[in-house]
Design an enzyme around this catalytic site. Structure first.
Site, PDB file in Angstrom:
ATOM      1  N   TRP A 222       0.830  -1.214   0.000  1.00  0.00           N
ATOM      2  CA  TRP A 222       0.000   0.000   0.000  1.00  0.00           C
ATOM      3  C   TRP A 222       0.860   1.257   0.000  1.00  0.00           C
ATOM      4  CZ3 TRP A 222      -1.338   2.893   4.853  1.00  0.00           C
ATOM      5  CH2 TRP A 222      -0.473   2.561   5.899  1.00  0.00           C
ATOM      6  N   ASP A 223       2.127   1.101   0.275  1.00  0.00           N
ATOM      7  CA  ASP A 223       3.077   2.216   0.199  1.00  0.00           C
ATOM      8  C   ASP A 223       2.868   3.044  -1.062  1.00  0.00           C
ATOM      9  OD1 ASP A 223       4.017   0.090   1.821  1.00  0.00           O
ATOM     10  OD2 ASP A 223       6.071   0.831   1.731  1.00  0.00           O
TER      11      ASP A 223
ATOM     12  N   GLU B 283       1.151  -2.298  12.851  1.00  0.00           N
ATOM     13  CA  GLU B 283       1.147  -3.771  12.798  1.00  0.00           C
ATOM     14  C   GLU B 283       1.501  -4.426  14.123  1.00  0.00           C
ATOM     15  OE1 GLU B 283       3.914  -3.771   9.707  1.00  0.00           O
ATOM     16  OE2 GLU B 283       2.416  -3.768   8.114  1.00  0.00           O
TER      17      GLU B 283
ATOM     18  N   LYS C 191       3.604   1.037  16.142  1.00  0.00           N
ATOM     19  CA  LYS C 191       4.738   0.981  15.220  1.00  0.00           C
ATOM     20  C   LYS C 191       4.833   2.248  14.390  1.00  0.00           C
ATOM     21  CE  LYS C 191       6.612  -1.874  11.469  1.00  0.00           C
ATOM     22  NZ  LYS C 191       6.288  -2.928  10.486  1.00  0.00           N
ATOM     23  N   GLN C 192       3.709   2.730  13.923  1.00  0.00           N
ATOM     24  CA  GLN C 192       3.724   3.846  12.984  1.00  0.00           C
ATOM     25  C   GLN C 192       2.384   4.551  13.031  1.00  0.00           C
ATOM     26  OE1 GLN C 192       3.919   0.685   9.814  1.00  0.00           O
ATOM     27  NE2 GLN C 192       2.945   2.282   8.631  1.00  0.00           N
TER      28      GLN C 192
END
Lengths: 763, 763
Positions: free
Chosen positions: B331-332, B473, B587-588
């Site tokens: 998906w980046d 994630e 994580k992000q």
């Protein structure tokens, strides 16, 4: 002699633990471990009292272990006679399971060669549940003098204690007492003891309270002359603030009364009550003494811990054998123990069920905590029904970190188990009063919980039960677990039926309850949802039922291969990274347990196919597992397997071979669910006795060496004695038939006679 | 000089890896790592070809690394001149990002004291994507003789190879070739090389095919006299069976053509195309040369790997820098890279989007595999859209066992990301033809997937998205992830809008598509469900948005404390038993990314509150993370933070400080999502440029040392040059305005002039 369980070894600590469980005595209020009088907390002495829990700091909340009033230490020439430190010539412990009496007989040899025999006999009175009575005898092969220290030892074994504080010894009118307060809620507890020495003895005058031991009330009776046999008696009374406003006073009074009655009279009364119990439930197996003993032993243990005195307590997963598993009540009680009580002691079954009614608010709180309505019963339930289970219930052996498990969050089936148990009680006993007395409210709230838990799948036009853990705890957070979906469906169904029954038979109760709960709209929705629950077991006869969505996609690895991959003997097979988690290996019967619970829904070929599929994939990592495999194997005639699994569950506490430790954590104790599973495996399984509506159906699958089985049970208020041989089934009415009943054998159905017996040839 | 990236060190293997990525050259078809001509697979030389994948046995499927046609080894007196084994007096590598040209210059000193300089210059032609051209020069400080080995090295670096088999060298008309077949599907591949030595030289007559190296076609050109500078040129052509029926023949022909045109003509053509690219997208930042260089470097890397030649490939998560992450498209591309292309190179954006259309069947297969309908796009997508992600995608460092992860199963948001990207392209470019050309089918199928994934909560009267993993994630299998729910809602909404648009503007396409997909009924349901999706971000302004159900109940541990608990530097923080799994550490960006993607939905106070809540809880364990924190920080004026996170993402491949290894597994490579994030952080964030409908809104938040920013972009077919200073915003039209547009600054909106520019004072 089959009624006497004998143990002659006790010299390793492991044996002490095992025998502590195996030789436990109890009356449902007190459980007293099968330890010796000279033991202390290091040997896990315990006087577990039912229904009182305590929590210290952040440690696990667990039952109280009361001060130990059975403490006796004989001292010869300044040295204690102790099986672990003295020279022992002979030692035997007995448990008379017919009467619930523990005996020990030990011959010590002292340093000067004197042989001193101590013998004790003790029981937790069935007539008065606060009372333990003990006779203690000392004899020697030559005249000698001993000191006797006896009394109440308050320095007790605790797993997450100490729970008792402000421990105060006292003495009044020759009765000594130890009182204390619990840590969390300052509940007072007290144990008192009166002692009766033989008349005319001079020893009592020598009694003085010892100051040598802390947290204790000990009599030091010195220079007691042993000439022949000296026998004295102890009467120990136990009270907590839940039982009496002044536990010290109440326990003193009881000691006085008991001493006045005397040991023999108390024993007689106790024995008579145990004999009555056995008349109601005994099972004789001609041709298989070990099986008979194991089964009776199982029933003994269930009876020793059943709360006959209250409907505010139930049976913990490790009975009253200690504080393991937080003394908590699990679904074990409803699914694995209740059938025995339903069919033999309905009043006890009723107590166990009403415990769930009295803890309904706890279940409501749990549902609300997780954002649901209704009653989400605790995975580990204690006095108030709060969930004692922690979110990190296991320690990872590789990192020594607490491991997140979902026992507490996701085993929603427990609300279904509770509802199921109420329904089973009702259909077995015919006692409709259970519904206005609390049963209806429990079932309604369980159904409401599932209503709020259920999701509708727009695409598949069905309601689904997502994100649950079934009995197989190695697979957490699965979707549409067949076992759970079935129980949800059942709960919704019986909710509708109970509502109709209540409305018809107890219209005022019905109206009040519906109004109080604001249940009208929910009842309609429940009836709707019940029609469209997804049931993964609705498949072609003989097909394999998936344990949950996607189960068949998991790795199909042989159990042996999987176990060989273990890097640490204690590693947990489930959880986030467990070896079994990503495979088809299951901890315990899940689909197979479903087949048993909803027995009539499945054709035999489905049972056979699923048993054969799941049996090799089952690790039996739980004591709950064996019985379901026995029960289903009986039905399609795999009697050898049925017998094997029956004996496995029936002997679990006889052999004591179950896991005793996980790392440094003691998890041993008795296994009442295994005990109940033994009864079910024998009666429902091998004897093939089931009830449907007003009909008793009997289809025996006896092992070939079982010549005759005779058993007693009660069904819808009617007591029977049923005798099975390879050639006939005989049903004998214990009293005049109250209402018409029939018996179904094979394809035929017979009406029961009004009185006497009916004998039906088979084979 | 800012256009030239210079590196003067290469003596540790780590530097070689890093420079291989950083100095990569490419044209979207070929990515060629920034290694040296004398290197081989041990130094990770790679010629990654876009869109061709191969799988060996059970190993991961990954891109093909073609034989290396750039190989040149100069040998002096029998000893190879090699930076790792020879004495090096000076060494520099350059990457000219304005022209996409790699240069190296190295001065070797031989054992006899001769100084030999080699210089090379190479580029992957933008004019012909099959072609790499190289000039190679050798000079010495005194006349000498060298041997030159050059040609095609087929013994290539592979992570899960070897992928090439039946490797055949050949020579025809002075052109050497190496052909091979891929392992999985026997796809032929070929690399050919023609070489041009200075006219009149005698060296070619000495050329012979070497037999010394296996899997190679190498010319040995011996006894080459070096007098002054000797320069020769190589033309290397690359073809696969996906491009041409006979790759050997096709590559030979191209070599011939290239040699005929000559190096200088090819270079000129190539340079002109790169210059045009920069004219379309360049950003100048006066006052901050490092930021300007980092941003241009980021754009260079995006351009070097964008598939200009095909709509059947997209940009992998590690670009064309190797086989890491299976060369898969994540998906980046849609969320982090596409905006750059949308606003500068709409044709490239269209290619990237249509890749998703061409792999729609793969997404359909994945949906079906999991029991859903519609399109569930792959977490790791390759040529056919199948999911290359394995179920056990991480190795547990404590047990060395594969760890079950749910990247593949539960990141359903990717279908929402794809739909979002189509919609962004459409609203940015105004190109409605994307819908009949495949976009509508993609969006419809994504919406249909969500329709089948969604569950209705009867109790709460809403549709929920259960059991998903969001961008963070570390928290797998959560319910109602705000990010995912928003994307689902958005997908359903735009599905309805796209259907209406198509029906109005392309009625025949609409009818055909609806019929083919049988979509009529689903479209109705989608419109219904879209009205009642649960959106956890619909809360009071300034309130904290939960990342998912129950997020706030997780342990609130400081990031430092958590990291200090690590027992192993490589332990994974997520997964079943990860340290972060049971905490609020993410994580992000997840909520913060949602705030960016759905920018207009949230008041500033909500953005501020959520940024401040989530920022300290974010580990930034992904290169995708920094930009969302930069973007949102800009909006409420935390320019220092915005700048910090902008520079972090913009320099990710310049510093090469990202993780290079997980255990023994190489995970390094370029970070195109970080590159795209840098562009977004600069343009959308610091420059504050956004488009809504037909309006360009500009609200700059420039760092104080940015004196002036000038940038080019295209919006709805209109090219602009925008210049920002602290006192004014100037929008200059590159050509006559095609349709009315306005520009909004602060509270005011201005109509754009038909031509010329508009300058608006600010501050």
């Amino acid at each position: 002699m089959d009624w006497i369980i004998t143990e002659s070894n006790l010299f390793s600590p492991q044996d002490i633990d095992r025998q502590g469980n195996k030789l436990l005595m109890g009356n449902g209020y007190i459980g007293y471990r099968g330890t010796l009088e000279e033991f202390n907390k290091d040997q896990k002495t315990a006087t577990i009292v039912s229904g009182l829990y305590d929590k210290v700091g952040d440690l696990w909340r667990e039952p109280i272990n009361l001060p130990n009033g059975c403490f006796v230490q004989v001292i010869y020439q300044g040295k204690p006679l102790h099986v672990l430190t003295s020279k022992v010539l002979e030692h035997t412990q007995f448990l008379d399971i017919y009467h619930g009496i523990h005996e020990r007989n030990t011959i010590f040899e002292t340093q000067d060669g004197t042989q001193i025999t101590v013998h004790s006999r003790r029981f937790a009175s069935l007539a008065n549940h606060h009372l333990i009575c003990m006779g203690y005898s000392i004899s020697a092969n030559r005249e000698c003098e001993v000191d006797i220290h006896t009394g109440i030892d308050g320095d007790v074994w605790d797993i997450n204690g100490p729970h008792l504080q402000t421990i105060v010894p006292s003495e009044k009118d020759g009765i000594i007492s130890l009182s204390a307060l619990t840590h969390e809620n300052s509940v007072p507890v007290a144990v008192s003891e009166s002692i009766a020495f033989p008349a005319g003895g001079s020893q009592t005058s020598l009694t003085r309270m010892s100051k040598a031991r802390k947290f204790a009330a000990i009599r030091e009776i010195n220079a007691v002359r042993i000439q022949g046999t000296l026998t004295f008696h102890k009467f120990i009374a136990h009270f907590t603030g839940l039982d009496a406003p002044d536990p010290v006073e109440a326990s003193r009074q009881l000691c006085q009364q008991a001493a006045a009655l005397g040991f023999d009279a108390l024993l007689q009364e106790h024995n008579a009550l145990w004999a009555q119990r056995w008349a109601d439930c005994d099972i004789q197996i001609e041709g298989d003494a070990p099986a008979e003993q194991a089964l009776r032993f199982s029933m003994y243990h269930l009876l020793a811990i059943a709360p006959m005195h209250t409907e505010h307590a139930s049976i913990p997963a490790r009975g009253l054998s200690g504080q393991v598993y937080k003394g908590a009540i699990f679904w074990d009680t409803e699914i694995f123990m209740l059938p025995f009580f339903d069919y033999a002691f309905p009043a006890l079954a009723r107590n166990l069920l009403l415990y769930r009614y009295h803890t309904l608010d706890g279940a409501r709180r749990k549902a609300s905590e997780y954002g649901f309505r209704g009653a989400f019963y605790a995975w580990e339930s204690q006095d108030a029904g709060n969930d004692a289970c922690t979110l990190f219930n296991i320690t990872d052996v590789f990192t020594n970190r607490p491991m997140r498990t979902y026992f507490r969050d996701k085993q929603v089936h427990i609300s279904g188990d509770v509802a199921y148990a109420f329904w089973q009680y009702y259909t077995t006993t015919g006692d409709g009063s259970i519904w206005p007395d609390g049963g209806a409210e429990v079932v309604f709230e369980c159904a409401r919980f599932f209503l709020s838990y259920t999701y509708y799948n727009l695409d598949k036009h069905r309601y689904e039960i997502l994100d649950v853990t079934g009995p197989d705890e190695y697979h957490e957070r699965v979707h549409n677990n067949t076992f759970t979906n079935r129980l949800v469906s059942h709960t919704l169904d019986i909710c509708v039926q109970v509502a109709a029954f209540l409305q018809e038979n107890y219209p005022e109760s019905y109206k009040e309850l519906i109004d109080n709960l604001g249940f009208e709209q929910d009842l309609k929705l429940i009836a709707e949802v019940a029609q469209a629950i997804f049931l993964p077991d609705k498949i072609a006869p003989g097909a394999i039922i998936p344990q949950f969505d996607g189960y068949f996609k998991l790795e199909d690895v042989p159990l042996k291969t999987l176990l060989a991959q273990k890097l640490n003997p204690y590693e947990y097979l489930g959880g986030g990274n467990g070896l079994a988690t990503t495979t088809q290996i299951l901890k315990q019967g899940d689909v197979v347990l479903t087949l048993f619970l909803f027995n009539d829904l499945y054709p035999l070929e489905t049972k056979l196919a699923n048993w054969e599929f799941y049996e090799p994939r089952t690790e039996h990592g739980s004591s709950l597992s064996a019985c379901s495999y026995s029960l289903i194997a009986s039905q399609f005639g795999k009697v050898d397997w049925a017998y094997k699994y029956f004996m496995k569950t029936a002997t679990i506490d006889l052999t004591g071979e179950g896991k005793q430790y996980v790392g440094p954590l003691y998890i041993g104790g008795t296994h009442p669910a295994g005990n109940g599973g033994a009864w079910m495996s024998a009666v429902f399984g091998l004897c093939g006795i089931r009830t449907v509506g007003e009909t008793l159906t009997i289809q025996p699958h006896l092992p070939s060496h079982w010549k005759k089985v005779a058993l007693s049970l009660v069904f819808r208020g009617q007591k029977f004695k049923i005798t099975l041989t390879s050639s006939s089934i005989t049903v004998q009415l214990a009293h005049h038939l109250k209402s018409p009943m029939s018996i179904s054998v094979g394809e035929r159905t017979y009406s029961l006679p009004q009185t006497g017996e009916i004998s039906i040839p088979i084979g």
